[in-house]
Enzyme design. Structure first.
Site, mmCIF file in Angstrom:
data_model
loop_
_atom_site.group_PDB
_atom_site.id
_atom_site.type_symbol
_atom_site.label_atom_id
_atom_site.label_comp_id
_atom_site.label_asym_id
_atom_site.label_seq_id
_atom_site.Cartn_x
_atom_site.Cartn_y
_atom_site.Cartn_z
ATOM 1 N N SER A 146 20.840 -5.681 4.941
ATOM 2 C CA SER A 146 21.286 -5.491 6.213
ATOM 3 C C SER A 146 22.769 -5.958 6.562
ATOM 4 O O SER A 146 23.618 -5.357 5.840
ATOM 5 C CB SER A 146 20.390 -6.080 7.347
ATOM 6 O OG SER A 146 20.730 -5.755 8.894
ATOM 7 N N ASP A 300 12.559 2.849 8.072
ATOM 8 C CA ASP A 300 13.616 1.908 8.804
ATOM 9 C C ASP A 300 14.539 2.795 9.838
ATOM 10 O O ASP A 300 15.313 3.773 9.555
ATOM 11 C CB ASP A 300 14.742 1.675 7.498
ATOM 12 C CG ASP A 300 15.752 0.656 8.218
ATOM 13 O OD1 ASP A 300 16.184 0.449 8.996
ATOM 14 O OD2 ASP A 300 16.596 -0.053 7.283
ATOM 15 N N HIS A 329 12.735 -1.730 8.520
ATOM 16 C CA HIS A 329 14.060 -2.814 8.327
ATOM 17 C C HIS A 329 13.450 -4.172 7.958
ATOM 18 O O HIS A 329 13.998 -4.754 7.008
ATOM 19 C CB HIS A 329 14.928 -2.644 9.318
ATOM 20 C CG HIS A 329 16.282 -3.145 9.125
ATOM 21 N ND1 HIS A 329 17.132 -2.675 8.229
ATOM 22 C CD2 HIS A 329 17.102 -4.370 9.263
ATOM 23 C CE1 HIS A 329 18.149 -3.232 8.166
ATOM 24 N NE2 HIS A 329 18.310 -4.245 8.829
#
Length: 358
Positions: A146, A300, A329
């Protein structure tokens, strides 16, 4: 900066690096005497070929064993017996590095909303300060998920030969308009709290709770919500499980994170674009010499599979994999073991190919 390398041991150690003088941010702001908190775990080999640099997600600290226990630690894929592990708390965070809650030397009070806007270029520039302090000339493996994956992308483009291997998880070459919009909506929630940035105890917490509640909806999938928050019967018409869960996760977050730091880091995340200052994204990625594994996460919403695949396609020699999960995610954390196995296999396969060509 001290010329003495930090002491490292077989147990995780937390260190503080003081960077004296003036640090000029990409967007024009200035910081003085930046402090960086970082952790090390293990011992660097005599040749320096066992360094693993972990770049943390948005609101994690610099101790990956706290939030990646299935990935980092004794008997895990990344461990102190084999590796020298480094993780730096991002500039702008609230876990020890200079951020909005730090003291502004010009006013002798916390920066709060006066903290300068920072970008990922600034964050990575300060990682380089830690690298120089530790006298690390090359990094065997960089891992980031991320926000951490975005930092890793920026760093590879800044220093194309620094990393031998890298694994970018749930991130791409730039922050998409969709992801910017999600972050802006969170900042609007924070700014709607009249106490945000006031400096009073508990300031901005209601807005932060709402922002985090919204964020988690982009980290999880609809399938997970529909499974875990389903009602037990058809008679419920208020007090829904999903409602109480959203309030719970929002309020829980305010006990461990700062509203101004969250605002600052989401702005830094939105700045991500490896093409800025390098002609284009394609030009920036073409220069990368690292052997990169891109890992996308099924369902995601924040960084969709096709977006990550597109970045992999533009990166010379990159490999691409998808983690099959309902958690979207958040699979960065919930499926850490699966990701670690992919990395181990990726490096082993890469070494085998290189030996076959030798």
């Amino acid at each position: 900066m001290s010329a003495v390398m930090a002491v490292v041991t077989a147990e995780p150690c937390v260190h503080t690096l003081h960077v004296p003088g003036t640090f000029h941010c990409e967007r024009g702001g200035v910081l003085h005497d930046v402090v960086l908190t970082y952790s090390t775990y293990g011992q660097m080999s005599p040749s320096g070929d066992n360094v693993v640099w972990i770049l943390h997600p948005l609101t994690c600290n610099a101790q990956p064993m706290d939030w990646w226990p299935e990935f980092v630690g004794p008997g895990k894929a990344i461990n102190a017996d084999e590796h020298f592990i480094v993780c730096v708390n991002s500039l702008g965070s609230c876990y020890g590095s200079t951020g909005p809650d730090s003291i502004n030397p010009a006013t002798d009070s916390p920066y709060h909303t006066d903290f300068p806007l920072i970008t990922l270029k600034d964050v990575v520039a300060l990682h380089e300060q830690v690298r120089a302090h530790l006298r690390i000339e090359a990094i065997h493996l960089g891992i980031g998920g991320s926000y951490g994956g975005q930092q890793l992308m920026e760093w590879m483009c800044r220093a194309p030969d620094l990393f031998a291997y890298a694994c970018v998880i749930g991130a791409g070459a730039r922050q998409s308009p969709w992801a910017v919009a999600l972050n802006e909506t969170q900042r609007m929630a924070m700014e709607s709290d009249s106490t945000f940035g006031s400096g009073n105890e508990g300031a901005g917490q209601r807005g932060l709770a709402a922002a985090r509640s919204l964020a988690v909806m982009s980290y999880r999938s609809q399938r997970v919500y529909n499974t875990t928050q389903a009602e037990a019967n058809d008679e419920v018409c208020d007090g829904y499980r999903a409602s109480s869960y959203q309030r719970h996760i929002g309020n829980k977050f305010t006990r461990r994170f700062s509203a101004c730091a969250y605002w600052t880091l989401t702005k830094a995340m939105d700045s991500h674009n490896v093409g800025r200052g390098r002609g284009s994204i394609r030009n920036a990625l073409a220069a990368v010499r690292t052997r990169v594994l891109f890992v996308a996460l099924q369902d995601d919403l924040l960084f969709p599979v096709d977006e990550v695949r597109g970045t992999a396609d533009m990166t010379p020699g990159a490999q691409f994999a998808v983690i099959d999960s309902d958690y979207g995610h958040d699979s960065i954390l919930t499926h850490a073991r699966d990701i670690s196995l992919r990395i181990v296999r990726f490096i082993a396969d890469s070494v085998s190919r290189e030996e076959a060509l030798a």
